[in-house]
Scaffold this motif. Structure first.
Motif, PDB file in Angstrom:
ATOM      1  N   SER A 197       0.818  -1.211   0.000  1.00  0.00           N
ATOM      2  CA  SER A 197       0.000   0.000   0.000  1.00  0.00           C
ATOM      3  C   SER A 197       0.849   1.258   0.000  1.00  0.00           C
ATOM      4  CB  SER A 197      -0.906   0.012   1.237  1.00  0.00           C
ATOM      5  OG  SER A 197      -0.124   0.001   2.420  1.00  0.00           O
ATOM      6  N   ASP A 198       0.162   2.392  -0.192  1.00  0.00           N
ATOM      7  CA  ASP A 198       0.802   3.701  -0.094  1.00  0.00           C
ATOM      8  C   ASP A 198       0.065   4.513   0.962  1.00  0.00           C
ATOM      9  OD1 ASP A 198       2.415   5.882  -0.545  1.00  0.00           O
ATOM     10  OD2 ASP A 198       1.877   6.140  -2.654  1.00  0.00           O
ATOM     11  N   VAL A 199       0.776   5.400   1.652  1.00  0.00           N
ATOM     12  CA  VAL A 199       0.134   6.165   2.724  1.00  0.00           C
ATOM     13  C   VAL A 199      -0.743   7.291   2.189  1.00  0.00           C
ATOM     14  CG1 VAL A 199       1.918   5.624   4.408  1.00  0.00           C
ATOM     15  CG2 VAL A 199       2.125   7.706   3.057  1.00  0.00           C
ATOM     16  N   SER A 200      -0.691   7.550   0.868  1.00  0.00           N
ATOM     17  CA  SER A 200      -1.556   8.565   0.283  1.00  0.00           C
ATOM     18  C   SER A 200      -2.711   7.947  -0.509  1.00  0.00           C
ATOM     19  CB  SER A 200      -0.749   9.495  -0.635  1.00  0.00           C
ATOM     20  OG  SER A 200      -0.210   8.776  -1.725  1.00  0.00           O
ATOM     21  N   CYS A 201      -2.976   6.665  -0.271  1.00  0.00           N
ATOM     22  CA  CYS A 201      -4.030   5.932  -0.983  1.00  0.00           C
ATOM     23  C   CYS A 201      -5.245   5.759  -0.076  1.00  0.00           C
ATOM     24  CB  CYS A 201      -3.482   4.566  -1.401  1.00  0.00           C
ATOM     25  SG  CYS A 201      -4.736   3.332  -1.790  1.00  0.00           S
ATOM     26  N   PRO A 202      -6.371   6.431  -0.371  1.00  0.00           N
ATOM     27  CA  PRO A 202      -7.545   6.324   0.515  1.00  0.00           C
ATOM     28  C   PRO A 202      -8.136   4.923   0.571  1.00  0.00           C
ATOM     29  CG  PRO A 202      -8.102   7.503  -1.501  1.00  0.00           C
ATOM     30  CD  PRO A 202      -6.614   7.351  -1.498  1.00  0.00           C
ATOM     31  N   TRP A 203      -8.098   4.203  -0.543  1.00  0.00           N
ATOM     32  CA  TRP A 203      -8.655   2.847  -0.529  1.00  0.00           C
ATOM     33  C   TRP A 203      -7.799   1.903   0.315  1.00  0.00           C
ATOM     34  CZ3 TRP A 203     -13.448   2.566  -1.469  1.00  0.00           C
ATOM     35  CH2 TRP A 203     -14.044   3.428  -2.400  1.00  0.00           C
ATOM     36  N   CYS A 204      -6.527   2.264   0.502  1.00  0.00           N
ATOM     37  CA  CYS A 204      -5.663   1.473   1.386  1.00  0.00           C
ATOM     38  C   CYS A 204      -6.117   1.613   2.838  1.00  0.00           C
ATOM     39  CB  CYS A 204      -4.209   1.909   1.242  1.00  0.00           C
ATOM     40  SG  CYS A 204      -3.511   1.597  -0.400  1.00  0.00           S
ATOM     41  N   GLU A 259       4.599   3.082  -4.192  1.00  0.00           N
ATOM     42  CA  GLU A 259       4.431   4.517  -4.397  1.00  0.00           C
ATOM     43  C   GLU A 259       3.525   4.780  -5.590  1.00  0.00           C
ATOM     44  OE1 GLU A 259       8.056   7.169  -3.764  1.00  0.00           O
ATOM     45  OE2 GLU A 259       8.935   5.184  -4.115  1.00  0.00           O
ATOM     46  N   LEU A 260       2.406   5.437  -5.336  1.00  0.00           N
ATOM     47  CA  LEU A 260       1.501   5.802  -6.422  1.00  0.00           C
ATOM     48  C   LEU A 260       2.104   6.901  -7.290  1.00  0.00           C
ATOM     49  CD1 LEU A 260      -1.858   5.787  -4.457  1.00  0.00           C
ATOM     50  CD2 LEU A 260      -1.266   4.262  -6.344  1.00  0.00           C
ATOM     51  N   ASN A 261       2.898   7.761  -6.666  1.00  0.00           N
ATOM     52  CA  ASN A 261       3.468   8.910  -7.387  1.00  0.00           C
ATOM     53  C   ASN A 261       4.945   9.092  -7.034  1.00  0.00           C
ATOM     54  OD1 ASN A 261       0.800  10.015  -8.481  1.00  0.00           O
ATOM     55  ND2 ASN A 261       0.397   9.908  -6.288  1.00  0.00           N
ATOM     56  N   PRO A 262       5.798   8.159  -7.485  1.00  0.00           N
ATOM     57  CA  PRO A 262       7.214   8.212  -7.091  1.00  0.00           C
ATOM     58  C   PRO A 262       7.960   9.447  -7.600  1.00  0.00           C
ATOM     59  CG  PRO A 262       6.850   6.545  -8.785  1.00  0.00           C
ATOM     60  CD  PRO A 262       5.505   6.983  -8.325  1.00  0.00           C
ATOM     61  N   LYS A 263       7.445  10.083  -8.649  1.00  0.00           N
ATOM     62  CA  LYS A 263       8.130  11.262  -9.190  1.00  0.00           C
ATOM     63  C   LYS A 263       7.556  12.578  -8.663  1.00  0.00           C
ATOM     64  CE  LYS A 263       9.753   9.163 -13.495  1.00  0.00           C
ATOM     65  NZ  LYS A 263       9.507   7.793 -13.117  1.00  0.00           N
ATOM     66  N   MET A 264       6.623  12.486  -7.704  1.00  0.00           N
ATOM     67  CA  MET A 264       6.007  13.697  -7.163  1.00  0.00           C
ATOM     68  C   MET A 264       7.043  14.559  -6.434  1.00  0.00           C
ATOM     69  SD  MET A 264       3.253  15.485  -6.811  1.00  0.00           S
ATOM     70  CE  MET A 264       1.967  14.334  -7.336  1.00  0.00           C
ATOM     71  N   ALA A 265       7.001  15.871  -6.682  1.00  0.00           N
ATOM     72  CA  ALA A 265       7.912  16.798  -6.015  1.00  0.00           C
ATOM     73  C   ALA A 265       7.568  16.897  -4.528  1.00  0.00           C
ATOM     74  CB  ALA A 265       7.800  18.180  -6.658  1.00  0.00           C
ATOM     75  N   PRO A 266       8.529  17.271  -3.679  1.00  0.00           N
ATOM     76  CA  PRO A 266       8.284  17.352  -2.235  1.00  0.00           C
ATOM     77  C   PRO A 266       7.117  18.260  -1.851  1.00  0.00           C
ATOM     78  CG  PRO A 266      10.629  17.489  -2.676  1.00  0.00           C
ATOM     79  CD  PRO A 266       9.937  17.567  -4.006  1.00  0.00           C
TER      80      PRO A 266
END
Length: 221
Positions: free
Chosen positions: A11-18, A46-53
């Motif tokens: 899972s990812d910590v920014s995933c609501p369904w998780c 990671e759903l968005n590994p290239k996301m900026a900080p």
């Protein structure tokens, strides 16, 4: 005698369904507490590994990534809010919320697993982001969250200020991708049975009973 059950929760910590899936799973395990002895290991994705900080506006991000309209995004958030309420979790995200990079959160979760504090940290990260509107890429917030779950703050700060556990997290991410995991949550039981998506409690109860029965050589109708 309860049956042992190994669970990998990808899972990812920014995933609501998780969130929905985890709370559904933990409630199912509570129902089955006399039947199974479960061990949950949280695995990184990671759903968005290239996301900026600094992140990106959630409505803008969903539109770019999935082609959803703002109205569709709003409807989806309302559905997630209702599913969260069903399992006792409060989603408070709105159209002004942001999506963030979560790699550092996964590094902390890897460390928390070594300390036997992975699930408390995972749940605290979910709450900090989805309920309190925090950022899972902010090192100060991450250190605060770690400390709130009983982890050593100075150790958390040292990890966040370095590349510690980066290699391990990337290897784990790649391992799950290579096994065909392309969406989250993916819940893998005993290394071989997978349930995907934010399933309701009763779905997890049925799946776990089926798995236990098959492991014992029986069948469940």
């Amino acid at each position: 005698m309860s049956a042992p059950l190994k669970i990998d929760f990808v899972s990812d910590v920014s995933c609501p369904w998780c969130v929905v899936g985890l709370y559904g799973l933990t409630q199912a395990l509570h129902i089955l507490r006399d039947e199974v002895s479960a061990e949950i290991r949280f695995q990184p994705f990671e759903l968005n590994p290239k996301m900026a900080p600094e992140g990106q506006n959630i409505t803008e991000h969903i539109t770019e990534k999935y082609g959803s309209t703002p109205e569709q995004s709003q409807k989806n958030r309302e559905m997630i809010r209702a599913r969260g309420a069903d399992v006792g979790f409060a989603f408070r995200t709105d159209g002004n919320s942001r999506i963030y990079n979560t790699f550092d959160a996964h590094r902390l979760l890897h460390w928390a697993g070594l300390e036997g504090r992975q699930q408390p940290l995972k749940e605290a990260l979910f709450k900090a982001y989805f309920t309190d509107g925090g950022s899972p890429s902010d090192p100060v917030q991450l250190a605060n969250i770690a400390e709130s779950t009983g982890l050593d703050r100075s150790r958390a700060e040292a990890i966040l200020g370095s590349d510690e556990f980066a290699k391990e997290v990337r290897e784990e991410e790649q391992a799950w991708l290579s096994r065909g995991v392309s969406s989250v949550p993916t819940v893998v039981f005993n290394g071989q049975y997978a349930v995907t998506g934010g399933q309701p409690v009763e779905t997890f109860v049925g799946a776990i009973r089926q798995i236990i029965s098959e492991a014992k050589g029986g069948t469940v109708s």
